[in-house]
Design an enzyme around this catalytic site. Structure first.
Site, PDB file in Angstrom:
ATOM      1  NE  ARG A 158      68.588  38.824  92.891  1.00  0.00           N
ATOM      2  CZ  ARG A 158      67.818  39.414  92.307  1.00  0.00           C
ATOM      3  NH1 ARG A 158      66.984  40.563  92.308  1.00  0.00           N
ATOM      4  NH2 ARG A 158      67.630  38.566  91.123  1.00  0.00           N
ATOM      5  CB  SER A 182      79.518  35.691  92.638  1.00  0.00           C
ATOM      6  OG  SER A 182      80.401  34.357  92.990  1.00  0.00           O
ATOM      7  CG  ASN A 183      74.230  37.805  90.745  1.00  0.00           C
ATOM      8  OD1 ASN A 183      74.635  38.167  89.498  1.00  0.00           O
ATOM      9  ND2 ASN A 183      73.332  36.829  91.129  1.00  0.00           N
ATOM     10  N   GLY A 206      76.544  26.035  94.567  1.00  0.00           N
ATOM     11  CA  GLY A 206      77.621  25.211  94.539  1.00  0.00           C
ATOM     12  C   GLY A 206      77.295  23.770  94.623  1.00  0.00           C
ATOM     13  CG  HIS A 231      72.415  38.049  85.437  1.00  0.00           C
ATOM     14  ND1 HIS A 231      71.580  37.348  84.957  1.00  0.00           N
ATOM     15  CD2 HIS A 231      72.565  37.437  86.878  1.00  0.00           C
ATOM     16  CE1 HIS A 231      70.921  36.526  86.239  1.00  0.00           C
ATOM     17  NE2 HIS A 231      71.683  36.592  87.058  1.00  0.00           N
TER      18      HIS A 231
HETATM   19  N1  APR Z   1      85.674  31.645  99.692  1.00  0.00           N
HETATM   20  C1  APR Z   1      84.824  30.577  99.162  1.00  0.00           C
HETATM   21  N2  APR Z   1      83.312  30.493  99.817  1.00  0.00           N
HETATM   22  C2  APR Z   1      82.804  31.574 100.301  1.00  0.00           C
HETATM   23  C3  APR Z   1      83.471  32.698 100.568  1.00  0.00           C
HETATM   24  C4  APR Z   1      84.848  32.792 100.450  1.00  0.00           C
HETATM   25  N3  APR Z   1      85.716  33.944 100.362  1.00  0.00           N
HETATM   26  N4  APR Z   1      82.738  33.615 100.991  1.00  0.00           N
HETATM   27  C5  APR Z   1      81.603  33.169 101.065  1.00  0.00           C
HETATM   28  N5  APR Z   1      81.502  31.668 100.771  1.00  0.00           N
HETATM   29  C6  APR Z   1      80.678  30.739 100.561  1.00  0.00           C
HETATM   30  C7  APR Z   1      79.615  30.764 101.661  1.00  0.00           C
HETATM   31  O1  APR Z   1      80.071  30.419 102.966  1.00  0.00           O
HETATM   32  C8  APR Z   1      78.492  29.968 101.286  1.00  0.00           C
HETATM   33  O2  APR Z   1      78.841  28.644 101.486  1.00  0.00           O
HETATM   34  O3  APR Z   1      79.857  30.905  99.430  1.00  0.00           O
HETATM   35  C9  APR Z   1      78.693  30.077  99.826  1.00  0.00           C
HETATM   36  C10 APR Z   1      77.270  30.804  99.050  1.00  0.00           C
HETATM   37  O4  APR Z   1      76.340  30.207  99.351  1.00  0.00           O
HETATM   38  P1  APR Z   1      74.700  30.501  99.460  1.00  0.00           P
HETATM   39  O5  APR Z   1      74.947  31.644 100.659  1.00  0.00           O
HETATM   40  O6  APR Z   1      73.895  29.473  99.644  1.00  0.00           O
HETATM   41  O7  APR Z   1      74.498  31.346  98.097  1.00  0.00           O
HETATM   42  P2  APR Z   1      74.138  30.892  96.561  1.00  0.00           P
HETATM   43  O8  APR Z   1      72.647  30.762  96.630  1.00  0.00           O
HETATM   44  O9  APR Z   1      74.944  29.513  96.145  1.00  0.00           O
HETATM   45  O10 APR Z   1      74.590  32.072  95.622  1.00  0.00           O
HETATM   46  C11 APR Z   1      75.832  32.295  95.321  1.00  0.00           C
HETATM   47  O11 APR Z   1      75.747  33.029  93.326  1.00  0.00           O
HETATM   48  O12 APR Z   1      73.879  33.699  91.710  1.00  0.00           O
HETATM   49  C12 APR Z   1      74.991  34.201  92.673  1.00  0.00           C
HETATM   50  O13 APR Z   1      73.448  35.981  93.636  1.00  0.00           O
HETATM   51  C13 APR Z   1      74.262  34.678  93.960  1.00  0.00           C
HETATM   52  O14 APR Z   1      76.304  35.884  94.936  1.00  0.00           O
HETATM   53  C14 APR Z   1      75.304  34.658  95.212  1.00  0.00           C
HETATM   54  C15 APR Z   1      76.089  33.411  94.669  1.00  0.00           C
END
Ligand code: APR
Length: 323
Positions: A87, A124-125, A17, A180
């Site tokens: 992951r 998201s995955n 993000g 994917h």
């Molecule tokens: N609403 C909004 N944000 C959320 C929610 C929700 N209900 N639940 C979790 N989040 C936020 C988390 O707080 C976190 O800041 O989503 C963010 C995910 O960020 P990271 O943990 O850094 O993960 P990231 O590497 O960005 O990957 C996100 O994309 O490619 C896919 O497999 C990966 O599923 C994963 C997603």
């Protein structure tokens, strides 16, 4: 006449993000809203503030707002969903299905309510199943619901080929189909170096090694850094957003809704989302480009589609209302 800038909301202010927000602003694709859960509101606001202060140096005009309030996504042209767990080493994308279905479902209920006209890009995955959830929950037309995977998988594939060939990545044309996951379907027969068929430049073994590395490219990064990749996934996502916002009609592999295409044979309204080449423009997925697969390609495609179907089956078992 006053013309407002496009508005792009990014849900999930984590690694992907944050990097998406940066790249969207740097390319001046629009004003950006970065949203996370209330517990992480500080992260969303902090990243937004930090990014906003890049503007004088990078010379972009775009506002970047961090928030946990869905009211702030109202009027979005595009909503990018990166909310969910990434992951950890040893995990497959599919292992995330339970926890991320719940997250994506709750996010999409809000997207439906607060940004009903938006085009939704899911990151998201496990990707293909999460796009299905987004479609069912929002009820948006299929042209406005799609997933980012192919843009990234193709980029990985091209990168490894360019390294092997010692040529610029810009001169590799290639495509990839399917879900994917481990069963994604690279198409070496349809890959070229400025029109020169790949097979005339590289041995079958070397091509295969690049294909396999592309398939496992995500896992390779997870193993190295303990969490999943974010730079290339963000680049892939922003490539899609750019084609939509600027109505470029780029042909990009995306998870898009299929019924009969590519031998799927699903009943009307019972299709699923799988990676295929799409024309992306102001209307979202404006067209799916279909071509005839050869026997091997079709076999791989069927296997990949089967894997996505199983995942969607897990989702609808958890949430029968999404069937
Ligand atoms: N609403 C909004 N944000 C959320 C929610 C929700 N209900 N639940 C979790 N989040 C936020 C988390 O707080 C976190 O800041 O989503 C963010 C995910 O960020 P990271 O943990 O850094 O993960 P990231 O590497 O960005 O990957 C996100 O994309 O490619 C896919 O497999 C990966 O599923 C994963 C997603």
């Amino acid at each position: 006449m006053a013309m407002r800038r496009p508005k792009i909301s990014v849900i999930g202010a984590g690694n992907i993000g944050g990097e998406c927000a940066r790249s969207l602003a740097m390319k001046e694709l629009g004003d950006v809203v970065l949203l996370d859960i209330p517990d992480k509101e500080g992260v969303a606001k902090g990243k937004a503030l930090d990014l906003a202060c890049c503007a004088p140096i990078e010379k972009f005009d775009a506002t970047i707002v961090g928030t946990s309030r869905y009211e702030d996504i109202a009027g979005s042209d595009v909503v990018v969903i990166t909310a969910g767990l990434p992951r950890k080493p040893g995990m497959s994308r599919d292992d995330l299905v339970e926890v991320n279905s719940k997250i994506v479902k709750s996010v999409c209920e809000n997207v439906k309510k607060f940004a009903p006209e938006s085009i939704v890009i899911v990151v998201s995955n496990p990707l293909d199943a999460m796009v299905y959830v987004a479609w069912k929950v929002t009820g948006f037309p299929t042209s406005r619901v799609l997933g980012q995977a192919g843009a990234l998988d193709v980029a990985r594939y091209k990168t490894f080929l360019a390294w092997e060939l010692g040529v610029s990545v810009e001169d590799i044309q290639g495509l990839l189909l399917g879900g994917h996951g481990d069963d994604m379907v690279p198409l070496p027969r349809r890959t070229s170096v400025n029109g020169i068929p790949l097979a005339e430049l590289l041995s079958a073994d070397k091509i295969n090694a690049c294909v396999e590395r592309a398939k496992g490219g995500g896992g390779e990064v997870v193993k190295l850094m303990g969490t999943s990749a974010w730079y290339a996934p963000s680049s892939g996502t922003v490539e899609m957003v750019e084609s939509i916002i600027r109505d470029k009609k780029r042909v990009i592999a995306c998870a898009a809704y299929l019924e009969s295409e590519y031998g799927l044979g699903a009943a009307k309204g019972k299709g699923m989302f799988v990676g295929v080449p799409c024309v992306l423009g102001a209307g979202g997925v404006e067209k799916i480009l279909s071509f005839k697969l050869d026997e091997t390609e079709q076999q791989f495609m069927n296997k990949s589609v089967g894997a996505v179907k199983d995942l969607v089956g897990l989702v609808t078992k958890m949430y029968p209302e999404l069937a």
